[in-house]
Each structure stands twice: as structure tokens, then as C-alpha cells.
Write a protein that holds these residues in place. Structure first.
Motif, PDB file in Angstrom:
ATOM      1  N   GLU A 191       0.540  -1.412   0.181  1.00  0.00           N
ATOM      2  CA  GLU A 191       0.003  -0.104   0.257  1.00  0.00           C
ATOM      3  C   GLU A 191       0.987   1.279   0.353  1.00  0.00           C
ATOM      4  N   HIS A 192       2.624   1.373   0.368  1.00  0.00           N
ATOM      5  CA  HIS A 192       2.947   2.394   0.152  1.00  0.00           C
ATOM      6  C   HIS A 192       4.199   1.811  -0.589  1.00  0.00           C
ATOM      7  N   PRO A 193       4.004   2.701  -1.576  1.00  0.00           N
ATOM      8  CA  PRO A 193       5.341   2.159  -2.552  1.00  0.00           C
ATOM      9  C   PRO A 193       6.355   3.087  -2.502  1.00  0.00           C
ATOM     10  N   GLU A 194       6.025   4.970  -2.084  1.00  0.00           N
ATOM     11  CA  GLU A 194       7.191   5.266  -1.452  1.00  0.00           C
ATOM     12  C   GLU A 194       8.109   4.497   0.085  1.00  0.00           C
ATOM     13  N   ASN A 195       7.927   3.457   0.301  1.00  0.00           N
ATOM     14  CA  ASN A 195       8.652   2.594   1.216  1.00  0.00           C
ATOM     15  C   ASN A 195       9.673   1.333  -0.264  1.00  0.00           C
ATOM     16  N   TRP A 196       9.002   1.241  -0.736  1.00  0.00           N
ATOM     17  CA  TRP A 196       9.243  -0.605  -1.181  1.00  0.00           C
ATOM     18  C   TRP A 196      10.989   0.257  -1.785  1.00  0.00           C
ATOM     19  N   PHE A 197      11.678   0.890  -1.271  1.00  0.00           N
ATOM     20  CA  PHE A 197      12.894   1.015  -1.941  1.00  0.00           C
ATOM     21  C   PHE A 197      14.065   1.231  -0.902  1.00  0.00           C
ATOM     22  N   ASP A 198      13.208   0.429   0.595  1.00  0.00           N
ATOM     23  CA  ASP A 198      14.056   0.438   1.451  1.00  0.00           C
ATOM     24  C   ASP A 198      13.568  -1.165   1.691  1.00  0.00           C
ATOM     25  N   ASN A 199      13.399  -1.888   0.990  1.00  0.00           N
ATOM     26  CA  ASN A 199      13.069  -3.024   1.269  1.00  0.00           C
ATOM     27  C   ASN A 199      13.593  -4.815   2.247  1.00  0.00           C
TER      28      ASN A 199
END
Length: 339
Positions: A191-199
Motif C-alpha cells: 500500500e505504500h510504494p514510497e517505502n518499496w525502496f527500503d525493502n
């Protein structure tokens, strides 16, 4: 798929002239754009049609380069990737069309594919890379209807301002599979694509941030990153005094320590030599296998670090009743994928 003449929505025909393209933009409520020149048309995988063209803003005279990539079926993240880092990289506006109106349309194999499309498109728009996801359907009069699912939203706030690199896109895609493997569900990640880059997960012990999985073109690894001078001292002590324990747990894998541009030290343990692009190019089935295999070593690594730092067990107790990274783990995965 029926012959093109029998398609309810025929993208190839829709993209066949400047007049038809202008009509599409008008249908999308972009009345101020007039198509002046078609630069190229393309087809991919038998179910994708694309067109690149120039359009003039009728109120300012400014020219825009626009790409529309259309698929007979459900949209996929490869379309976003192509339009962002490939064929559409120098365009001013990127538009993904999809339609479910034709018989035999393509369905996505991966259950979160559509969410990935919308999420990556939102990130594009957050970073000023104008991108749309549009459903093309037919109304009761059999006229085409354009419904924008994702579009630039000036009211949306996010911390992401710089467009992720192609490698970061691939890492984020891996993160979706990793966070939704069969034995684990992160209910809010998608739900939060802005967090996908710290996975990756990280645990901090004695000012050392341990991070896993870190997957780049250099391979898959676990890292221990110093956060301060104290962390530097502890990391050096750790390498000097616990290296044999590390080698035993990680089955003699390569262990290196380097200095970051910030001056802080970083320890890296190489787990698999396959680059992240290997994951990006493989099948959905293999992506799920890989994500589950990598996820499978989470708990044993957590416990190893917890025993070592939090509980401060003696070396001979740290590995007691604890699993480890088997030396052939990823070699076996290679064989399974290749079979």
C-alpha cells in the motif's frame, strides 16, 4: 485473441493516424493537445502496441513528446519499466493503456502485478516523471471510455523526489515478492510504494546496523554498517574476534570490510553471486521460488545475531540448536530454477 478486425478495442487502429491520436487525447480530457507528428509505432509480445508522437499545446505552442503503450489485457510492471528506463525515457508524457474488452485478453500471472503497476507509476509522478495508467473500456453505446487509474496528483505528498534508478526499480520489485512469500505477508507493504525502496530488514547492535537482503548487480549479501565511531570500533573488534564464528555460521563465505564515502566501515558477507538483473529477467514462478528461498534464512540469521549481541552468549553456545547457511543452498536453488 480474435483477428484485429474483430477486436472490440483495436489499439493498432487507434494509433494509425494523428487525427485518431488527437481524438484519444481529447477523450482523456487533454483537449489542449494537438498531435502533429507520429514518430514511430511498435509491437511487443503479440499483445502490446505502442506509439510515440509529438503534440503541440494549443494554448502555449509548446511541443510534447508522448508515448502510449497499450496492452490487450491487464497491465504489467514491465510496461512501467520500459516507459521509464527504456523506450519512453526521453518522453514528456507516458501513458499506459489496458483493456479487458477483448476475448482472450492476457491475465497477469502474479497476484500483485496490478498493484505494482500503480505503485511504480505513483512513484514516477512523485518524481516529476509524468505517467498515467488508463483503462480503456466501452460504454453502453459502444464508444470508448478512458478511465485514469493513476495520474499526476499535485496534492499527493511523499518523501521521494528523485527518480529511482533502474537497479532500484528491480530491487523494489524483488521486495514485493520478498514481502509476500508463501510463509510471510507484510500486510501494508504493497500500500505504500514510497517505502518499496527500503525493502531490507535491519537490526542495530552496538551501533552496527545489520541489513539483509542487500541485492545489487554484485550479488546478494548481508551487511553490517557502522553508524558511528563506536560502531567502527565494535565492527573492528567483531571482525578480529568473531571472524571464525561468522565463517562457521555462513559456511566459509567471503567476508569483507570496507570504508564508505562517509568514513564509516561496512562489513559485507556474500551469499549468492547472481546479480539483481538475474531476478528481474526470470519467470514469475522462479521469482517466487527465489524470494521464498531468501526469506527462508531470515529467522535463523535474526537468532544468530540476537544470540551473539543481545544475549551475548559464549561462542560455543551461539550456534547451539541453531541452523546455518548451508554451503550448497543457492547452488541447489540454481539447479531447481534451471530444471
Amino acid at each position: 485473441m480474435k483477428k484485429e478486425n474483430n477486436l472490440n478495442v483495436n489499439f493498432k487502429k487507434m494509433f494509425s493516424s494523428n487525427k485518431r491520436l488527437t481524438r484519444i487525447l481529447f477523450g482523456m480530457k487533454d483537449e489542449l493537445l494537438l498531435v502533429t507528428k507520429t514518430l514511430s509505432n511498435y509491437e511487443r509480445n503479440g499483445n502490446r502496441h505502442g506509439v510515440i508522437f509529438m503534440a503541440r499545446e494549443t494554448d502555449t505552442g509548446r511541443m510534447q513528446k508522448i508515448i502510449i503503450d497499450a496492452i490487450y489485457g491487464e497491465p504489467n510492471s514491465t510496461q512501467v519499466k520500459d516507459l521509464t528506463y527504456g523506450i519512453g525515457t526521453d518522453c514528456d508524457k507516458r501513458i499506459i493503456f489496458y483493456t479487458l474488452e477483448n476475448p482472450g485478453y492476457t491475465k497477469n500471472e502474479y497476484r500483485y502485478e496490478h498493484e505494482m503497476v500503480n505503485g511504480f507509476t505513483k512513484v514516477n509522478n512523485d518524481c516529476g516523471v509524468e505517467t498515467f495508467v488508463v483503462n480503456v473500456s466501452l460504454n453502453s453505446d459502444k464508444n470508448r471510455k478512458y478511465t485514469a487509474e493513476v495520474y499526476p496528483d499535485e496534492n499527493r505528498t511523499t518523501l521521494i523526489k528523485k527518480l529511482p534508478t533502474k537497479q532500484e526499480f528491480d530491487q523494489a520489485a524483488f521486495g514485493i515478492f520478498y514481502n509476500y512469500s508463501s510463509d510471510w505477508r507484510n500486510p501494508h507493504h504493497i500500500e505504500h510504494p514510497e517505502n518499496w525502496f527500503d525493502n531490507y530488514w535491519h537490526l542495530i547492535f552496538q551501533d552496527i546496523s545489520f541489513r539483509y537482503p542487500i541485492w545489487t548487480e554484485s550479488g546478494l549479501s548481508i551487511q553490517g554498517v557502522s553508524k558511528s565511531e563506536i560502531g567502527d570500533i565494535n565492527l573492528k573488534w567483531f571482525m578480529d574476534n568473531k571472524i571464525e564464528l561468522l565463517k562457521k555460521f555462513f559456511d566459509n563465505r567471503e567476508i569483507n570490510i570496507n570504508t564508505l564515502p562517509s568514513g564509516r566501515n561496512i562489513m559485507e558477507i556474500k551469499l549468492w553471486d547472481k546479480p539483481i538483473s538475474y531476478f528481474a529477467k526470470t519467470s514469475i514462478k522462479n521469482k517466487e521460488r527465489i524470494a521464498e528461498a531468501i526469506r527462508g534464512y531470515d529467522s535463523v540469521t535474526f537468532e544468530f545475531l540476537d544470540n551473539l549481541f543481545e544475549r551475548q552468549m559464549p561462542d560455543k553456545e551461539v550456534l547451539k540448536d541453531l541452523g546455518y547457511f548451508p554451503g550448497l543452498a543457492f547452488m541447489d536453488l540454481d539447479k531447481e530454477i534451471s530444471a
